[in-house]
Design a protein around this motif. Structure first.
Motif, short mmCIF file in Angstrom:
data_model
loop_
_atom_site.label_atom_id
_atom_site.label_comp_id
_atom_site.label_asym_id
_atom_site.label_seq_id
_atom_site.Cartn_x
_atom_site.Cartn_y
_atom_site.Cartn_z
N LEU A 332 28.14 104.12 87.22
CA LEU A 332 26.87 103.58 87.37
C LEU A 332 26.76 101.92 86.58
O LEU A 332 27.42 101.69 85.81
N PRO A 333 26.07 101.17 87.36
CA PRO A 333 25.80 100.06 86.67
C PRO A 333 25.25 100.08 85.37
O PRO A 333 24.51 100.85 84.86
N ASP A 334 25.36 98.91 84.28
CA ASP A 334 24.90 98.81 83.00
C ASP A 334 23.37 99.03 82.95
O ASP A 334 22.58 99.27 82.02
N ALA A 335 22.71 98.57 84.13
CA ALA A 335 21.06 98.57 84.32
C ALA A 335 20.39 99.86 84.20
O ALA A 335 19.36 100.10 84.28
N THR A 336 21.35 100.92 84.48
CA THR A 336 20.93 102.26 84.52
C THR A 336 20.22 102.67 83.64
O THR A 336 18.81 103.31 83.91
N ILE A 337 20.35 102.24 82.21
CA ILE A 337 19.49 103.05 81.06
C ILE A 337 18.32 101.97 81.15
O ILE A 337 17.08 102.71 80.87
N LEU A 338 18.17 100.68 81.50
CA LEU A 338 17.12 100.19 81.90
C LEU A 338 16.29 100.83 82.74
O LEU A 338 14.89 100.81 82.54
N VAL A 339 16.50 101.43 84.20
CA VAL A 339 15.93 101.95 84.99
C VAL A 339 15.13 103.29 84.34
O VAL A 339 14.12 103.57 84.53
N PHE A 340 16.17 103.80 83.47
CA PHE A 340 15.80 105.03 82.96
C PHE A 340 14.62 104.86 81.84
O PHE A 340 13.65 105.58 81.98
N GLY A 342 12.42 102.18 82.04
CA GLY A 342 11.31 101.93 82.60
C GLY A 342 10.54 103.19 83.22
O GLY A 342 9.25 103.31 83.15
N CYS A 343 11.36 104.11 83.79
CA CYS A 343 10.70 105.50 84.27
C CYS A 343 9.95 105.91 83.09
O CYS A 343 8.63 106.56 83.25
N MET B 105 7.68 95.57 84.68
CA MET B 105 8.62 94.16 84.29
C MET B 105 9.88 94.90 84.17
O MET B 105 10.88 94.32 84.83
N ILE B 106 9.95 95.77 83.17
CA ILE B 106 11.25 96.48 82.94
C ILE B 106 12.04 97.23 84.13
O ILE B 106 13.21 96.99 84.29
N VAL B 107 10.79 97.99 84.80
CA VAL B 107 11.29 98.82 85.94
C VAL B 107 12.02 97.90 86.83
O VAL B 107 13.01 98.01 87.52
N GLY B 108 11.32 96.48 87.50
CA GLY B 108 11.75 95.50 88.26
C GLY B 108 13.13 95.12 87.84
O GLY B 108 14.04 95.08 88.64
N LEU B 109 13.30 94.50 86.63
CA LEU B 109 14.39 94.20 86.05
C LEU B 109 15.62 94.95 86.32
O LEU B 109 16.71 94.92 86.70
N GLY B 110 15.34 96.40 85.85
CA GLY B 110 16.46 97.51 86.04
C GLY B 110 16.63 97.77 87.30
O GLY B 110 17.85 97.78 87.67
#
Lengths: 372, 309
Positions: A332-340, A342-343, B105-110
């Motif tokens: 998975l890309p490193d941004a996965t944790i960021l998506v997590f 954000g959720c 903002m965080i969701v969008g970047l992610g």
């Protein structure tokens, strides 16, 4: 009055009313936990649309972050700056301010500590440490204190100004590290002169983490007492609840705002000091890590309560620490944790709407089966 | 670089002018979107994330379809969805629109970094531009007057929006909702629905602004593509006093500030590069400090907006 209403409730077969403070306590614990689980569920849905297994993801997070002494070391290394970054959001929040540019104070505080530390090699270590801590605290404090001052003196929105100042801080940091304070020996990756070994923060005895974690925890506890158990903290909370009432009461609103935002920034600067002195040994652009963003989430999930920040920072520090393993194992890309994150953040904010509404639900759950 | 010497230091203001036109387009679209949202009484700080999502979507779709305009349309659609989510989340009681903006903002970047990973390498077809510098032989003049179609579209949109706010039923509805929820209810308007739609359309504008970033200038997709334009646009709208035409001029000013660094670099001045790079942020902060006040409400501010209350 309570007697009558309870009798009535008993007579009508409805569950009895609970005192409002009980409801508030249950809500304060149950709603964030619910938001966390709902956020994880939302993220699981996202993973499933990507054809990845949520079970595998959470098992990996557990393994990488909390299962062994080694993984705890990894997690704790992320916790120290998170505690400070979260305090930098939570303290102003108690004054009704949404300051989210703590990253700026962290990197400039770290830079100040690195520069002072590198030039304090010849004096006793105690004074060297003191000088680094003071430099980091003052620089961070002035940075975020300015945001508070602009708010009370000029009415500038603190959210926008703090974010703009975080960008400006990044520019100043890069400029200084690449010119005035650059170590000529750092060729590919510009960095400041190395801090002498005597001024490096060491690991704790018997534990595989550095002093930044226990110090951060103590500071969180101290901030809790400052905000909840002192008159100054009370004045700050009054200001946060109703600024006009605070002014009419004759509270020194300007000084409170500038003082507490300064404290918040100072603590963020201290976080930068620990990063530099314990981990990097100099100031380089690894310091610009985005920990400020995660700190915002920690503070919101902890509902700006400094005590709650400690467990939440441990949890989110664990998420951050597991990023590498998740990337490698699940492709998975490193941004996965960021998506997590954000959720979770969205669900935490959405759950704000439940406070004060869950009274009847809580009573139903607590008194289930007992009402008949 | 050899041509730069022909113009000497005159190359700098020319490069700034050209840069202002080039750099200002994302500011223009984001600020128009934010202007619409704020006029309805909400503030959307998440446009930074929407900008990045727009940049990623625009680039990816342009790459797959071969047409940059399909890219722009999909970016607008992605922004619309993000705006809808923001507007919907803010419709709940006790949910703070500024905090939701930060989370979006965080969701969008992610999401943008997550889905954008495979598009860092490939090259997508870029947006065309129109040359207004044909009358000149000097390459710098020609380069400065390369105006992208989206810039022109944005300028038209600014005037159209100003006209809409003044003369149409939609414009009046948005303004009433922004100035007083109670007054809007009295008129039989549903304030929440208007705000959700205004936030969604505002998000779509920001998405278009993002697609400009990846499809024209700087013209490729990378994770560092947006650097606070979405946030600065929020401040820019305050500076423009919620007037779309002022947004246009303010965007040009901000674009000019953003172009100072590259312009100086093009004539060989590299000292203090990072500080010039910070010029737009300093300018934004300076303008905020100069125009805010604790004493009086800002003229032209929508009455229901949390930031000015």
């Amino acid at each position: 009055m309570t007697n009558i209403s309870q009798n009535e409730a008993a007579a009508s077969g409805r569950p009895p009313a609970l005192p409002s403070w009980v409801i508030a306590r249950i809500e304060a614990l149950a709603i964030p936990v619910f938001a966390l689980i709902a956020g994880a569920a939302l993220f699981s849905l996202f993973l499933m649309t990507q054809g990845k297994s949520p079970q595998e993801f959470f098992a990996l997070v557990w393994r990488a972050a909390f299962s062994s002494a080694f993984s705890w070391k990894n997690t704790l290394s992320h916790v120290s700056p998170l505690l400070m970054a979260a305090l930098c959001v939570a303290i102003p929040a108690r004054l009704g301010l949404m300051v989210i540019g703590g990253e700026g104070a962290i990197i400039l505080g770290g830079l100040a500590a690195a520069v002072v530390g590198a030039s304090c090699g010849s004096i006793p270590a105690f004074f060297g440490f003191a000088a680094m801590v003071v430099a980091a605290f003052v620089v961070g404090g002035v940075w975020i204190g300015t945001v508070g001052a602009l708010r009370v003196k000029r009415g500038v929105n603190e959210t926008i100004s703090s974010l703009l100042m975080a960008y400006i801080a990044t520019a100043i940091f890069n400029q200084l590290v690449e010119s005035v304070f650059r170590d000529p020996a750092s060729l590919n990756k510009p960095a400041t002169m190395p801090i002498p070994d005597a001024l490096r923060v060491t690991d704790l005895p018997f534990l595989s983490t550095h002093w930044g974690v226990p110090v951060g925890i103590v500071i969180c506890i101290a901030c809790y007492f400052l905000l909840e158990r002192t008159t100054i903290g009370f004045a700050a909370r009054v200001t946060g609840d109703n600024i006009r009432a605070a002014q009419i009461q004759g509270l020194p609103v300007s000084r409170l705002v500038i003082g507490f935002t300064g404290l918040a920034g100072g603590l963020a600067g201290l976080g930068g000091f620990f990063e530099v002195s314990a981990i990097y040994g100099n100031a380089n652009d690894s310091l610009i890590s985005g920990v400020g963003n995660t700190g915002i989430l920690v503070a919101f999930l902890a509902r700006h309560n400094p005590l709650a920040i400690i467990p939440v920072a441990l949890l989110l520090g664990g998420f951050e620490a597991s990023s590498g393993l998740v990337q490698r194992r699940m492709d998975l890309p490193d941004a996965t944790i960021l998506v997590f994150e954000g959720c979770i953040f969205i669900l935490v904010l959405l759950s704000e709407t439940l406070y004060g509404r869950s009274d009847s639900l809580i009573r139903k759950i607590l008194f289930a089966g007992r009402s008949k | 670089m050899t041509d730069a010497s022909a113009l000497g230091m005159w190359g700098v203001p020319l490069a700034i002018l050209g840069g202002a036109i080039r750099v200002s387009t994302p500011f223009l679209f984001v600020s128009l979107g934010e202007c619409l949202t704020e006029r309805s009484g909400r503030i959307n700080l998440g446009l930074e994330g929407t900008l990045v999502i727009g940049a990623m979507t625009g680039y990816a779709m342009s790459y797959h379809s071969g047409s940059p305009f399909i890219g722009v349309a999909s970016a607008a659609l992605a922004g619309l969805v993000f705006g809808l989510i923001h507007g919907w989340l803010c419709s709940f009681r006790h949910v703070n629109d500024i905090a939701v903006g930060i989370s979006m903002m965080i969701v969008g970047l992610g999401l943008a970094f997550y889905f954008g990973k495979p598009y860092i390498q490939p090259t997508a077809p870029r947006l065309p531009s129109i040359s207004f510098g044909w009358w000149s032989d000097i390459p710098q003049v020609q380069a400065a007057l390369q105006v992208n179609v989206l810039f022109i579209a944005g300028a038209v949109l600014a005037f159209l929006m100003a006209w809409m706010f003044r003369n149409t039923r939609i414009g009046l509805t948005v303004r009433v909702v922004g100035d007083s929820t109670d007054a809007a209810r009295t008129l039989g308007i549903r304030p929440t629905r208007v705000r959700v739609l205004a936030t969604a359309v505002g998000g779509a504008f920001a998405g278009v602004g993002g697609s400009y970033l990846s499809l024209y200038y700087p013209g490729s997709w990378s994770e560092g593509i947006a650097s606070g334009q979405g946030l600065m646009a929020v401040a820019l709208v305050i500076f423009a006093r919620w007037n779309p035409i002022n947004c246009f001029w303010a965007a040009l000013l901000f674009g000019g500030a953003g172009a100072i660094g590259p312009a100086l670099q093009s004539v060989g001045i590299t000292q203090g590069y990072y500080l010039f790079y910070a010029a737009p942020y300093v300018l934004t902060l300076g303008i905020l400090v100069a125009t805010s006040s604790t004493e009086r409400a800002m003229t032209g501010a929508p009455g229901e907006m949390s930031i000015t209350k």
